[in-house]
Design a protein around this motif. Structure first.
Motif, mmCIF file in Angstrom:
data_model
loop_
_atom_site.group_PDB
_atom_site.id
_atom_site.type_symbol
_atom_site.label_atom_id
_atom_site.label_comp_id
_atom_site.label_asym_id
_atom_site.label_seq_id
_atom_site.Cartn_x
_atom_site.Cartn_y
_atom_site.Cartn_z
ATOM 1 N N ALA A 151 16.605 -1.765 -6.757
ATOM 2 C CA ALA A 151 15.757 -1.625 -5.576
ATOM 3 C C ALA A 151 14.390 -2.159 -5.949
ATOM 4 C CB ALA A 151 15.662 -0.170 -5.131
ATOM 5 N N ILE A 152 13.970 -3.228 -5.280
ATOM 6 C CA ILE A 152 12.787 -3.981 -5.693
ATOM 7 C C ILE A 152 11.709 -3.821 -4.626
ATOM 8 C CG2 ILE A 152 11.930 -6.255 -6.382
ATOM 9 C CD1 ILE A 152 15.125 -6.847 -6.708
ATOM 10 N N GLY A 153 10.631 -3.145 -4.980
ATOM 11 C CA GLY A 153 9.524 -2.919 -4.066
ATOM 12 C C GLY A 153 8.325 -3.779 -4.399
ATOM 13 N N GLN A 154 7.323 -3.688 -3.546
ATOM 14 C CA GLN A 154 6.104 -4.475 -3.747
ATOM 15 C C GLN A 154 4.919 -3.700 -3.191
ATOM 16 O OE1 GLN A 154 5.314 -8.007 -1.248
ATOM 17 N NE2 GLN A 154 5.249 -9.201 -3.152
ATOM 18 N N ILE A 155 3.784 -3.769 -3.876
ATOM 19 C CA ILE A 155 2.584 -3.063 -3.419
ATOM 20 C C ILE A 155 1.349 -3.909 -3.700
ATOM 21 C CG2 ILE A 155 2.470 -1.801 -5.623
ATOM 22 C CD1 ILE A 155 1.181 0.524 -4.092
ATOM 23 N N PRO A 156 0.451 -4.045 -2.704
ATOM 24 C CA PRO A 156 -0.809 -4.748 -2.956
ATOM 25 C C PRO A 156 -1.804 -3.847 -3.660
ATOM 26 C CG PRO A 156 -0.720 -4.078 -0.667
ATOM 27 C CD PRO A 156 0.592 -3.664 -1.286
ATOM 28 N N ILE A 157 -2.565 -4.428 -4.560
ATOM 29 C CA ILE A 157 -3.683 -3.752 -5.202
ATOM 30 C C ILE A 157 -4.867 -4.719 -5.179
ATOM 31 C CG2 ILE A 157 -2.139 -2.431 -6.707
ATOM 32 C CD1 ILE A 157 -3.055 -4.246 -9.030
ATOM 33 N N CYS A 158 -6.068 -4.190 -5.325
ATOM 34 C CA CYS A 158 -7.241 -5.062 -5.391
ATOM 35 C C CYS A 158 -8.123 -4.584 -6.528
ATOM 36 C CB CYS A 158 -7.993 -5.073 -4.062
ATOM 37 S SG CYS A 158 -9.188 -6.429 -3.919
ATOM 38 N N TRP A 159 -7.710 -4.943 -7.748
ATOM 39 C CA TRP A 159 -8.500 -4.568 -8.930
ATOM 40 C C TRP A 159 -9.773 -5.405 -8.989
ATOM 41 C CZ3 TRP A 159 -10.304 -7.503 -12.930
ATOM 42 C CH2 TRP A 159 -10.921 -6.794 -13.963
ATOM 43 N N ASP A 160 -10.860 -4.749 -9.338
ATOM 44 C CA ASP A 160 -12.136 -5.432 -9.537
ATOM 45 C C ASP A 160 -13.057 -4.446 -10.245
ATOM 46 O OD1 ASP A 160 -14.983 -6.439 -8.779
ATOM 47 O OD2 ASP A 160 -13.677 -8.034 -8.032
ATOM 48 N N PRO A 161 -13.901 -4.907 -11.175
ATOM 49 C CA PRO A 161 -14.859 -3.985 -11.800
ATOM 50 C C PRO A 161 -15.793 -3.325 -10.787
ATOM 51 C CG PRO A 161 -14.715 -6.035 -13.044
ATOM 52 C CD PRO A 161 -13.959 -6.251 -11.774
ATOM 53 N N ASP A 162 -15.997 -3.970 -9.640
ATOM 54 C CA ASP A 162 -16.888 -3.472 -8.591
ATOM 55 C C ASP A 162 -16.038 -3.001 -7.414
ATOM 56 O OD1 ASP A 162 -18.582 -3.198 -6.366
ATOM 57 O OD2 ASP A 162 -19.913 -4.792 -7.027
ATOM 58 N N ARG A 163 -16.002 -1.696 -7.151
ATOM 59 C CA ARG A 163 -15.142 -1.188 -6.092
ATOM 60 C C ARG A 163 -15.555 -1.726 -4.718
ATOM 61 N NH1 ARG A 163 -14.158 2.668 -2.259
ATOM 62 N NH2 ARG A 163 -11.953 3.299 -2.136
ATOM 63 N N GLU A 164 -16.854 -1.794 -4.437
ATOM 64 C CA GLU A 164 -17.291 -2.293 -3.136
ATOM 65 C C GLU A 164 -16.839 -3.729 -2.916
ATOM 66 O OE1 GLU A 164 -21.424 -1.758 -2.396
ATOM 67 O OE2 GLU A 164 -21.361 0.422 -2.612
ATOM 68 N N ALA A 165 -16.915 -4.551 -3.959
ATOM 69 C CA ALA A 165 -16.445 -5.934 -3.850
ATOM 70 C C ALA A 165 -14.941 -5.971 -3.604
ATOM 71 C CB ALA A 165 -16.798 -6.704 -5.114
ATOM 72 N N ALA A 166 -14.216 -5.057 -4.257
ATOM 73 C CA ALA A 166 -12.764 -5.008 -4.075
ATOM 74 C C ALA A 166 -12.406 -4.621 -2.653
ATOM 75 C CB ALA A 166 -12.152 -4.016 -5.066
ATOM 76 N N VAL A 167 -13.088 -3.635 -2.095
ATOM 77 C CA VAL A 167 -12.812 -3.212 -0.716
ATOM 78 C C VAL A 167 -13.123 -4.340 0.259
ATOM 79 C CG1 VAL A 167 -13.496 -1.621 1.126
ATOM 80 C CG2 VAL A 167 -13.143 -0.759 -1.198
ATOM 81 N N ALA A 168 -14.248 -5.023 0.049
ATOM 82 C CA ALA A 168 -14.621 -6.129 0.932
ATOM 83 C C ALA A 168 -13.593 -7.253 0.876
ATOM 84 C CB ALA A 168 -16.010 -6.650 0.559
ATOM 85 N N ARG A 169 -13.123 -7.557 -0.328
ATOM 86 C CA ARG A 169 -12.120 -8.625 -0.469
ATOM 87 C C ARG A 169 -10.785 -8.228 0.153
ATOM 88 N NH1 ARG A 169 -12.353 -9.098 -5.577
ATOM 89 N NH2 ARG A 169 -10.336 -8.399 -6.363
ATOM 90 N N ALA A 170 -10.362 -7.000 -0.067
ATOM 91 C CA ALA A 170 -9.103 -6.536 0.522
ATOM 92 C C ALA A 170 -9.178 -6.579 2.045
ATOM 93 C CB ALA A 170 -8.782 -5.127 0.041
ATOM 94 N N HIS A 171 -10.322 -6.207 2.611
ATOM 95 C CA HIS A 171 -10.482 -6.246 4.061
ATOM 96 C C HIS A 171 -10.476 -7.683 4.566
ATOM 97 C CE1 HIS A 171 -12.934 -6.260 7.826
ATOM 98 N NE2 HIS A 171 -12.091 -5.287 8.110
ATOM 99 N N ASP A 172 -11.136 -8.567 3.868
ATOM 100 C CA ASP A 172 -11.218 -9.972 4.278
ATOM 101 C C ASP A 172 -9.851 -10.641 4.261
ATOM 102 O OD1 ASP A 172 -12.577 -12.473 4.895
ATOM 103 O OD2 ASP A 172 -12.217 -13.029 2.802
ATOM 104 N N GLN A 173 -9.035 -10.351 3.257
ATOM 105 C CA GLN A 173 -7.800 -11.109 3.064
ATOM 106 C C GLN A 173 -6.519 -10.324 3.355
ATOM 107 O OE1 GLN A 173 -7.507 -13.514 -0.429
ATOM 108 N NE2 GLN A 173 -9.689 -13.948 -0.504
ATOM 109 N N PHE A 174 -6.591 -8.997 3.411
ATOM 110 C CA PHE A 174 -5.362 -8.213 3.530
ATOM 111 C C PHE A 174 -5.372 -7.199 4.669
ATOM 112 C CE2 PHE A 174 -2.945 -9.811 0.114
ATOM 113 C CZ PHE A 174 -1.725 -9.136 0.082
ATOM 114 N N ARG A 175 -6.313 -7.309 5.608
ATOM 115 C CA ARG A 175 -6.331 -6.317 6.683
ATOM 116 C C ARG A 175 -5.113 -6.442 7.599
ATOM 117 N NH1 ARG A 175 -10.132 -10.154 7.835
ATOM 118 N NH2 ARG A 175 -10.012 -11.163 9.894
ATOM 119 N N TRP A 176 -4.436 -7.604 7.584
ATOM 120 C CA TRP A 176 -3.191 -7.757 8.340
ATOM 121 C C TRP A 176 -2.144 -6.741 7.904
ATOM 122 C CZ3 TRP A 176 1.074 -8.540 5.356
ATOM 123 C CH2 TRP A 176 0.853 -8.970 4.045
#
Length: 330
Positions: free
Chosen positions: A218-243
């Protein structure tokens, strides 16, 4: 029970072909067990900015890597591709990969399939088409001459001439009991993006389905947005993965990036951060992945959000994260 395997996603929607191959080599070096590759004609959102041909990328990756498992995650063999062509591609890629390739199949998304102008069937029809396509691909992978005249596909005197000795295993994407009942007996492995115990139980109780945990994966998948800066990670995830917030019933039917932009217009950064672990906290990522192995998944592929942030993720995060995941998982 074997150790949970962890994968790296070659996300064609966010990186160009040469970068994807480079990332694949580095991901293998850093210790990932498998690499899954999306098969898109369009990115989800314009901000992602890429959509190279997955099968060319995977051919290069197969040649450039030695150990890691490879998989389409997933290919739709019904509209944009005829199943006879998918059978030939899968056989060739398995030869290049020396047996490391699994053919991941699904009923597709309008985003990618609309480009050939054949329309977009209802979900029941898409699943019936997928079932027939899987049977056609199986027949062709025997190496026999195939003539087939079905409900959705015709094959006229077709034969695959270059066949891998070990064959090609199928993994099929399913999301409900009806799909499981129809498709599980035709597949070798399960693909789904939700950590659902009920789905695995439904699969294992289906007559003719290979059992997850013994014969099947059973093969699953999960997005993550690792970044040393959490605010930058949240902004990037919203920009590219809000779909991602739309859910599969929406994601399968929207035809264009502008449609996804409109559908996700009111998704807030904090909404994305609730669904995707963002920032430097590796323990938070482990906890986000945990429901998959607790549900009985054998494999989990990570998607690091942001094409320009793969190098830093692989260099700084991959090895310590894999160490934590393997320490926590059965």
């Amino acid at each position: 029970m074997t150790q949970t395997r962890f994968g790296y996603t070659l996300m064609t929607e966010q990186s160009g072909p040469k970068d994807l191959v480079r990332h694949a080599v580095e991901a293998e070096r850093r210790g990932f067990d498998l690499e899954v590759c999306s098969d898109h004609y369009f990115p989800w959102l314009t901000a992602q900015g890429h959509a190279p041909y997955a099968w060319s990328v995977l051919g290069a990756v197969a040649h450039a890597t030695e150990r890691v498992g490879l998989m389409t995650y997933v290919t739709c063999p019904t509209v944009r591709y005829h199943p006879a062509v998918v059978a030939q591609k899968a056989a060739t890629l398995q030869l290049l990969a020396d047996g490391r390739f699994t053919l991941g199949l699904g009923s597709g998304e309008n985003l990618n399939e609309h480009v050939v102008g054949e329309g977009w069937p209802t979900v029941d029809t898409r699943q019936a088409m997928l079932a027939e396509a899987m049977q056609v691909i199986r027949m062709l992978l025997t190496g026999e001459l195939v003539d087939h005249h079905g409900d959705y596909f015709d094959v006229a005197s077709a034969r695959i001439w270059d066949l891998p000795e070990q064959g090609v295993e199928f993994a099929v994407a399913v999301g409900g009991e009806q799909a499981v009942e129809l498709l599980a007996p035709l597949a070798d492995h399960l693909v789904t993006t939700e950590p659902s115990t009920d789905l695995i139980e439904s699969w294992n109780s289906t007559v003719g389905a290979p059992q997850i945990g013994t014969a099947a994966r059973a093969i699953g998948q999960i997005p993550i947005c690792w970044d040393p800066d959490r605010e930058a990670a949240v902004a990037r995830a919203h920009d590219q993965f809000r779909w991602f917030a739309g859910g599969w019933s929406v994601n399968a039917d929207l035809p264009t990036t502008s449609g996804f932009a409109a559908a996700s217009k009111f998704v807030r950064p904090e909404d994305v951060a609730e669904q995707i672990p963002c920032g430097p906290d590796l323990d938070a990522i482990v906890e986000a992945v945990r429901p998959y192995w607790e549900a009985g998944f054998t494999d989990v592929a990570l998607v690091q959000v942001g094409g320009d942030h793969q190098d830093a993720f692989l260099e700084q995060c991959a090895e310590p994260l894999l160490e934590k995941l393997r320490a926590a998982a059965p």
